[in-house]
Design a protein around this motif. Structure first.
Motif, short mmCIF file in Angstrom:
data_model
loop_
_atom_site.label_atom_id
_atom_site.label_comp_id
_atom_site.label_asym_id
_atom_site.label_seq_id
_atom_site.Cartn_x
_atom_site.Cartn_y
_atom_site.Cartn_z
N GLY A 83 -11.01 44.59 90.98
CA GLY A 83 -10.95 45.04 89.67
C GLY A 83 -11.90 46.23 89.57
N GLU A 84 -12.55 46.64 90.44
CA GLU A 84 -13.35 48.07 90.14
C GLU A 84 -12.48 49.07 89.51
OE1 GLU A 84 -15.24 48.90 93.77
OE2 GLU A 84 -16.65 46.92 93.70
N GLY A 112 -18.30 52.29 87.52
CA GLY A 112 -18.91 51.11 87.20
C GLY A 112 -18.13 50.07 86.30
N GLY A 113 -16.86 50.56 85.83
CA GLY A 113 -16.10 49.43 84.98
C GLY A 113 -15.45 48.63 85.78
N ASN A 114 -14.96 47.35 85.40
CA ASN A 114 -14.11 46.38 86.17
C ASN A 114 -13.35 45.64 85.14
OD1 ASN A 114 -13.86 43.41 87.28
ND2 ASN A 114 -15.10 44.37 88.86
N MET A 115 -11.95 45.35 85.63
CA MET A 115 -10.88 44.84 84.88
C MET A 115 -11.15 43.65 84.86
SD MET A 115 -8.40 47.13 84.58
CE MET A 115 -6.93 46.16 84.44
N GLU A 144 -17.33 41.52 82.49
CA GLU A 144 -18.06 42.62 81.56
C GLU A 144 -18.68 43.38 82.50
OE1 GLU A 144 -18.27 42.63 78.17
OE2 GLU A 144 -16.73 41.27 77.65
N THR A 145 -18.66 44.52 82.47
CA THR A 145 -19.81 45.53 82.99
C THR A 145 -20.23 46.69 81.95
OG1 THR A 145 -17.99 47.11 83.65
CG2 THR A 145 -18.66 45.18 85.21
N THR A 146 -21.18 47.43 82.26
CA THR A 146 -21.48 48.66 81.55
C THR A 146 -21.25 49.88 82.30
OG1 THR A 146 -23.30 47.31 80.66
CG2 THR A 146 -23.43 49.53 80.27
#
Length: 232
Positions: free
Chosen positions: A170-171, A189-192, A195-197
């Motif tokens: 999911g990265e 730093g996102g992920n499908m 929840e990330t920032t």
């Protein structure tokens, strides 16, 4: 499926994109596979962008491994037509710009243009989207978006956007380049799947330059390939 049958099937799809409207501009032995209309030169008339593909059995190759049984390596051509008082007039014809339906080195790759991307005209700009999706060998999915604007009788590359994610982790990563302001934005730093920032990093383009549709290639995997010096 034999090569002969594959060629017949390909020929049968030759007129899927409104043949009578643009058939004059489709060379003999080619087929129209995509078209878009819109005002490109701000004269109030709808211009056209066509993508045509050669129909030749010499460019069909049997594939015994992963991927489709027949690889279609027929070349594609982009044609830009301006709508004048005398009807459509050819403005630009470009070969060696777009990828073919299949890739012999990466047979599991779906059609980058018709499978995962496309061509459109938005706000007087030509938008070309190419996608990467593989049925084997990689979980990576990516999309590239190229934005061209008419400047001084040439279509300049004014924007490039790239996004990618992994189907297993999911990265996500994103890159956006504005060739008008010479600014580049990178998001990591996102992920499908969770929840990330994500964090964003702004930078200047290392080698500012003007790139034009007339002399670049969009089928690039390295900036050292011919016509690929725009590559990130």
């Amino acid at each position: 499926m034999t090569l002969a049958v594959a060629l017949l099937l390909a020929t049968g799809l030759a007129f899927a994109e409104s043949p009578t409207r643009f058939e004059h501009w489709v060379p003999s032995g080619w087929k129209l596979i995509s078209s878009a209309t819109g005002d490109l030169n701000q004269d109030g008339a709808d211009d056209a962008v066509l993508v045509v593909e050669e129909v030749s059995a010499e460019n069909l190759f049997e594939n015994d491994g992963f991927g489709p049984p027949v690889l279609n390596l027929n070349p594609r051509r982009l044609i830009i037509l301006f709508n004048t008082q005398d009807g459509y007039q050819e403005f630009i014809t470009r070969d060696n710009l777009l990828p073919s339906e299949h890739n012999q080195e990466v047979p599991c790759l779906e059609d980058p243009l018709l499978g995962e991307g496309g061509i459109s005209i938005e706000r007087g700009r030509i938008i070309v989207e190419l996608g990467t999706w593989l049925s084997c060998g990689s979980y990576g999915v990516s999309r590239q978006t190229f934005t061209f604007r008419l400047e001084s009788e040439q279509f300049r590359l004014i924007g490039y956007d790239y996004s990618a994610f992994s189907r297993n982790s999911g990265e996500m990563t994103e890159t956006s380049v504005n060739y008008l302001t010479e600014q580049k934005k990178t998001i990591t730093g996102g992920n499908m799947f969770e929840e990330t920032t994500p964090s964003a990093l702004w930078s200047r383009i290392a080698e500012p330059h003007h790139f034009y549709l007339e002399d670049i290639s969009l089928d690039c995997h390295s900036r050292n390939s011919p016509g690929c010096n725009w590559y990130r």
